[in-house]
Design a protein around this motif. Sequence first.
Motif, PDB file in Angstrom:
ATOM      1  N   PHE A 163       0.863  -1.181   0.000  1.00  0.00           N
ATOM      2  CA  PHE A 163       0.000   0.000   0.000  1.00  0.00           C
ATOM      3  C   PHE A 163       0.900   1.231   0.000  1.00  0.00           C
ATOM      4  CE2 PHE A 163      -2.363   3.382   1.950  1.00  0.00           C
ATOM      5  CZ  PHE A 163      -3.685   3.204   1.571  1.00  0.00           C
ATOM      6  N   ILE A 164       0.811   2.066  -1.052  1.00  0.00           N
ATOM      7  CA  ILE A 164       1.645   3.265  -1.159  1.00  0.00           C
ATOM      8  C   ILE A 164       0.751   4.501  -1.197  1.00  0.00           C
ATOM      9  CG2 ILE A 164       3.466   4.438  -2.453  1.00  0.00           C
ATOM     10  CD1 ILE A 164       4.126   1.760  -3.782  1.00  0.00           C
ATOM     11  N   ALA A 165       1.049   5.475  -0.346  1.00  0.00           N
ATOM     12  CA  ALA A 165       0.228   6.688  -0.289  1.00  0.00           C
ATOM     13  C   ALA A 165       1.106   7.917  -0.115  1.00  0.00           C
ATOM     14  CB  ALA A 165      -0.784   6.591   0.854  1.00  0.00           C
ATOM     15  N   ARG A 166       0.607   9.037  -0.597  1.00  0.00           N
ATOM     16  CA  ARG A 166       1.296  10.321  -0.446  1.00  0.00           C
ATOM     17  C   ARG A 166       0.265  11.381  -0.081  1.00  0.00           C
ATOM     18  NH1 ARG A 166       3.997  12.802  -4.813  1.00  0.00           N
ATOM     19  NH2 ARG A 166       6.055  12.812  -3.902  1.00  0.00           N
ATOM     20  N   PRO A 167       0.638  12.376   0.734  1.00  0.00           N
ATOM     21  CA  PRO A 167      -0.281  13.490   0.985  1.00  0.00           C
ATOM     22  C   PRO A 167      -0.396  14.352  -0.266  1.00  0.00           C
ATOM     23  CG  PRO A 167       1.823  13.886   2.046  1.00  0.00           C
ATOM     24  CD  PRO A 167       1.884  12.495   1.499  1.00  0.00           C
ATOM     25  N   ILE A 168      -1.603  14.825  -0.549  1.00  0.00           N
ATOM     26  CA  ILE A 168      -1.811  15.646  -1.749  1.00  0.00           C
ATOM     27  C   ILE A 168      -1.616  17.105  -1.383  1.00  0.00           C
ATOM     28  CG2 ILE A 168      -3.440  16.307  -3.551  1.00  0.00           C
ATOM     29  CD1 ILE A 168      -4.628  13.565  -3.387  1.00  0.00           C
ATOM     30  N   TYR A 177      -8.766  21.763 -10.069  1.00  0.00           N
ATOM     31  CA  TYR A 177      -9.435  20.474 -10.226  1.00  0.00           C
ATOM     32  C   TYR A 177      -8.951  19.777 -11.490  1.00  0.00           C
ATOM     33  CZ  TYR A 177     -12.597  21.919  -6.529  1.00  0.00           C
ATOM     34  OH  TYR A 177     -13.118  22.320  -5.333  1.00  0.00           O
ATOM     35  N   LEU A 178      -8.805  18.464 -11.404  1.00  0.00           N
ATOM     36  CA  LEU A 178      -8.331  17.684 -12.539  1.00  0.00           C
ATOM     37  C   LEU A 178      -9.477  16.849 -13.114  1.00  0.00           C
ATOM     38  CD1 LEU A 178      -5.007  16.423 -10.952  1.00  0.00           C
ATOM     39  CD2 LEU A 178      -5.220  18.166 -12.706  1.00  0.00           C
ATOM     40  N   PRO A 179      -9.505  16.682 -14.445  1.00  0.00           N
ATOM     41  CA  PRO A 179     -10.574  15.892 -15.063  1.00  0.00           C
ATOM     42  C   PRO A 179     -10.329  14.399 -14.914  1.00  0.00           C
ATOM     43  CG  PRO A 179      -9.020  16.612 -16.726  1.00  0.00           C
ATOM     44  CD  PRO A 179      -8.572  17.229 -15.438  1.00  0.00           C
ATOM     45  N   GLY A 180     -11.375  13.603 -15.230  1.00  0.00           N
ATOM     46  CA  GLY A 180     -11.201  12.159 -15.283  1.00  0.00           C
ATOM     47  C   GLY A 180     -11.619  11.420 -14.036  1.00  0.00           C
ATOM     48  N   SER A 181     -11.315  10.121 -14.037  1.00  0.00           N
ATOM     49  CA  SER A 181     -11.653   9.255 -12.914  1.00  0.00           C
ATOM     50  C   SER A 181     -10.728   9.533 -11.735  1.00  0.00           C
ATOM     51  CB  SER A 181     -11.511   7.787 -13.345  1.00  0.00           C
ATOM     52  OG  SER A 181     -10.151   7.529 -13.664  1.00  0.00           O
ATOM     53  N   GLU A 182     -11.008   8.859 -10.614  1.00  0.00           N
ATOM     54  CA  GLU A 182     -10.163   9.028  -9.417  1.00  0.00           C
ATOM     55  C   GLU A 182      -8.703   8.702  -9.733  1.00  0.00           C
ATOM     56  OE1 GLU A 182      -9.181   6.601  -5.370  1.00  0.00           O
ATOM     57  OE2 GLU A 182     -11.251   6.517  -6.085  1.00  0.00           O
ATOM     58  N   LYS A 183      -8.495   7.606 -10.485  1.00  0.00           N
ATOM     59  CA  LYS A 183      -7.143   7.191 -10.817  1.00  0.00           C
ATOM     60  C   LYS A 183      -6.436   8.228 -11.683  1.00  0.00           C
ATOM     61  CE  LYS A 183      -4.733   2.949 -11.954  1.00  0.00           C
ATOM     62  NZ  LYS A 183      -4.890   1.540 -12.327  1.00  0.00           N
ATOM     63  N   GLU A 184      -7.179   8.801 -12.650  1.00  0.00           N
ATOM     64  CA  GLU A 184      -6.607   9.813 -13.540  1.00  0.00           C
ATOM     65  C   GLU A 184      -6.288  11.096 -12.777  1.00  0.00           C
ATOM     66  OE1 GLU A 184      -8.638   8.712 -17.842  1.00  0.00           O
ATOM     67  OE2 GLU A 184      -9.849   9.694 -16.321  1.00  0.00           O
ATOM     68  N   LYS A 185      -7.141  11.445 -11.819  1.00  0.00           N
ATOM     69  CA  LYS A 185      -6.904  12.641 -11.009  1.00  0.00           C
ATOM     70  C   LYS A 185      -5.645  12.507 -10.158  1.00  0.00           C
ATOM     71  CE  LYS A 185     -11.864  13.654 -10.396  1.00  0.00           C
ATOM     72  NZ  LYS A 185     -12.021  14.968 -11.005  1.00  0.00           N
ATOM     73  N   LEU A 186      -5.437  11.273  -9.648  1.00  0.00           N
ATOM     74  CA  LEU A 186      -4.317  11.050  -8.734  1.00  0.00           C
ATOM     75  C   LEU A 186      -2.979  10.883  -9.450  1.00  0.00           C
ATOM     76  CD1 LEU A 186      -5.855   8.601  -6.109  1.00  0.00           C
ATOM     77  CD2 LEU A 186      -5.212  10.973  -5.747  1.00  0.00           C
ATOM     78  N   LYS A 187      -3.030  10.579 -10.740  1.00  0.00           N
ATOM     79  CA  LYS A 187      -1.799  10.235 -11.451  1.00  0.00           C
ATOM     80  C   LYS A 187      -0.699  11.297 -11.332  1.00  0.00           C
ATOM     81  CE  LYS A 187       0.052   8.573 -15.788  1.00  0.00           C
ATOM     82  NZ  LYS A 187      -0.157   8.313 -17.215  1.00  0.00           N
ATOM     83  N   LEU A 200      -1.096  -4.652  -5.020  1.00  0.00           N
ATOM     84  CA  LEU A 200      -0.610  -3.277  -4.904  1.00  0.00           C
ATOM     85  C   LEU A 200      -1.769  -2.296  -4.934  1.00  0.00           C
ATOM     86  CD1 LEU A 200       1.740  -1.150  -4.989  1.00  0.00           C
ATOM     87  CD2 LEU A 200       1.659  -1.344  -7.483  1.00  0.00           C
ATOM     88  N   LYS A 201      -1.676  -1.273  -4.091  1.00  0.00           N
ATOM     89  CA  LYS A 201      -2.664  -0.198  -4.086  1.00  0.00           C
ATOM     90  C   LYS A 201      -1.935   1.113  -3.899  1.00  0.00           C
ATOM     91  CE  LYS A 201      -6.853   1.599  -3.929  1.00  0.00           C
ATOM     92  NZ  LYS A 201      -7.685   1.671  -5.142  1.00  0.00           N
ATOM     93  N   ILE A 202      -2.091   2.028  -4.860  1.00  0.00           N
ATOM     94  CA  ILE A 202      -1.501   3.363  -4.766  1.00  0.00           C
ATOM     95  C   ILE A 202      -2.643   4.358  -4.683  1.00  0.00           C
ATOM     96  CG2 ILE A 202      -0.067   5.097  -5.915  1.00  0.00           C
ATOM     97  CD1 ILE A 202       1.400   2.847  -7.322  1.00  0.00           C
ATOM     98  N   GLU A 203      -2.707   5.136  -3.608  1.00  0.00           N
ATOM     99  CA  GLU A 203      -3.802   6.085  -3.479  1.00  0.00           C
ATOM    100  C   GLU A 203      -3.426   7.265  -2.601  1.00  0.00           C
ATOM    101  OE1 GLU A 203      -6.900   3.551  -1.961  1.00  0.00           O
ATOM    102  OE2 GLU A 203      -6.549   4.203   0.090  1.00  0.00           O
ATOM    103  N   ALA A 204      -4.298   8.265  -2.599  1.00  0.00           N
ATOM    104  CA  ALA A 204      -4.071   9.469  -1.795  1.00  0.00           C
ATOM    105  C   ALA A 204      -4.245   9.142  -0.324  1.00  0.00           C
ATOM    106  CB  ALA A 204      -5.045  10.565  -2.207  1.00  0.00           C
ATOM    107  N   LEU A 205      -3.497   9.829   0.490  1.00  0.00           N
ATOM    108  CA  LEU A 205      -3.528   9.591   1.931  1.00  0.00           C
ATOM    109  C   LEU A 205      -4.890   9.939   2.536  1.00  0.00           C
ATOM    110  CD1 LEU A 205      -1.513   8.529   3.946  1.00  0.00           C
ATOM    111  CD2 LEU A 205      -0.799  10.855   4.398  1.00  0.00           C
ATOM    112  N   THR A 206      -5.641  10.776   1.844  1.00  0.00           N
ATOM    113  CA  THR A 206      -6.957  11.219   2.318  1.00  0.00           C
ATOM    114  C   THR A 206      -7.862  10.043   2.652  1.00  0.00           C
ATOM    115  OG1 THR A 206      -6.732  13.081   0.802  1.00  0.00           O
ATOM    116  CG2 THR A 206      -8.905  12.728   1.762  1.00  0.00           C
TER     117      THR A 206
END
Length: 435
Positions: A277-282, A291-301, A336-342
Motif C-alpha cells: 500500500f503506497i500513499a502520499r499526501p496531496i 481540479y483535474l478531469p477524469g476518474s479518481e485514478k486519472e486525477k491522482l496520477k 498493490l494499491k496506490i492512493e491518496a492519503l486522504t
Amino acid sequence: MRKIYVLDTNVLIHDPKAIFNFVDNEVIVPISVIEEIDKLKRDPTTGAQARITSRVIDKIREKGSLSKGVELENDIFFKVEIGYGTIKLPEFMHKELVDNKILAVTLGIKEENPDKKVVIVTKDINMRIKGDSLGLEVEDYETDKVNYSELYEGSYEVDVSDETFKTFEKTGRVKIEDVASKENEPNCFFKMKNSGKVISGRYSKTKKRIERMAFADVSAWGVRARNDEQEYAMDLLMDDNIRVITLVGRAGTGKTLLAVATGLEQVVERKKYKKLFIARPIIPMGKDIGYLPGSEKEKLKPWMQPIYDNIDFLSENKEDKAGEKVVMGLESLGLLKIEALTYIRGRSIPAGFIIIDEAQNLTPLEIKTIVTRAGEDTKIVFTGDPDQIDSPYLDANTNGLTYLAEKFRMVDISGHITLKKGERSKLAELAAKLL
C-alpha cells in the motif's frame, strides 16, 4: 503569573486538543476561529482535524457556558470570545479577514487585562509578524516540536579495540558495553573502526549486544544498497520484526526507491505481506493546478507520478511506461494499491506493507492516525525530507515525520535512519548540497 493565550485556527487544526496543554492559564478562542473551523470541515486535507476540534469544544460546552468560560482540569480556564468588535485596527488592515479579527480580539483582551500577559499562539509566520507589529506578544505552538538539527540519526561511528574488532569479525557479535558507554536506542547501527578497518552491526536491545546485519547485502527487486546508510535502511526494511521505520534524507538519497523495492520484494516475491500500500499526501509544491478531469485514478496520477518513476526504474522491462504496466498488473492481482492519503482514515490494514511517501508534509496528529490504522502483521515505512516542506504551517521541527522519529526512538519494533549520501546522480547530489 497566569497568562491569557489566544489560539489561532491553525493551532487547533494542527492539534485539536491543544486547549488542554496550557496548564494553569486561560485559553481564549475567538468566534471567528470557530467559523473558520466550520468551513474547514469540508476541506479534504483538514476536514478530519476540524471535526475533531469541533467535538472537543462541544464536549467542553457540556461543562458550562462557553461565553462565560469553563473551568477545566489542570487549572485551565477556557472561553469562546465573541466581543471586541469595536476595537480599531489600522485602516489598511481589512476588517473581514479572519486573522485581523483575531488580532482585534487580542487587542481588546489586552486592553481589558492590563495586569496579565496576553499572547497569540499561531503557526502562521505572517500572523506572528502582524501581531508583533501591533505590539502584541506572539508565540508558535511548540508542544510537539522536535529539534531537527539534533535529530537522532540511527547510527553511530565508534573506535573500538583490536580485541573487540576481531571478536565481531570472527563471531558476528559483541557486547554493547565493549563498544558504547551508555544504553543506546534499539535497532541503532554502529560503524566500528580499528586501524583503518571498518565493520558495521546493529544493536539488539533484548540481547544487549551488537550483531552482524542479516539483510544489509540482500537484493530487493533487483536493488542493492550503495552506501552505509542504505545498508542500514535495507536491514531494517527487510526485517519482519521491525514494524515502524522512518527514513529521513534529502532528495536523491534513495529513501522512496529502497522502500518501494523492499515492499515489492516482500509482497510479490517472498509473499510475507498480502498487499503493498503506497500513499502520499496531496499537497502541491507552488501554485495548485486546480481540479483535474477524469476518474479518481486519472486525477491522482500527477500526484503519484514519483511512485511510477521509481517502479519504472525497478522494472526489468525498460520500455515506455513500464512502471505503469507493472502497477496495473500488480493492482489487477490485488497485490498493490496506490492512493491518496486522504482515504486512509477509518481503515484497518492487516498484513500489509505500507509506504507513506513525503511524510514531512504531515502533522503529528496525521502521523498518529496513520500508525493506528496498522492491523496485525503490518509494517509501515515513512519517508521524507524535512528540508522540503510544502505545508504552510509545518517546518523541519514540527512536522510529523521528525516527531515520529523522535518519539519512537526507544521503541523495540521501530527503526530510523538518516540517509546522507545522494545516489540519484552527481548533478542531483550537487544541487542538494549547494542549492
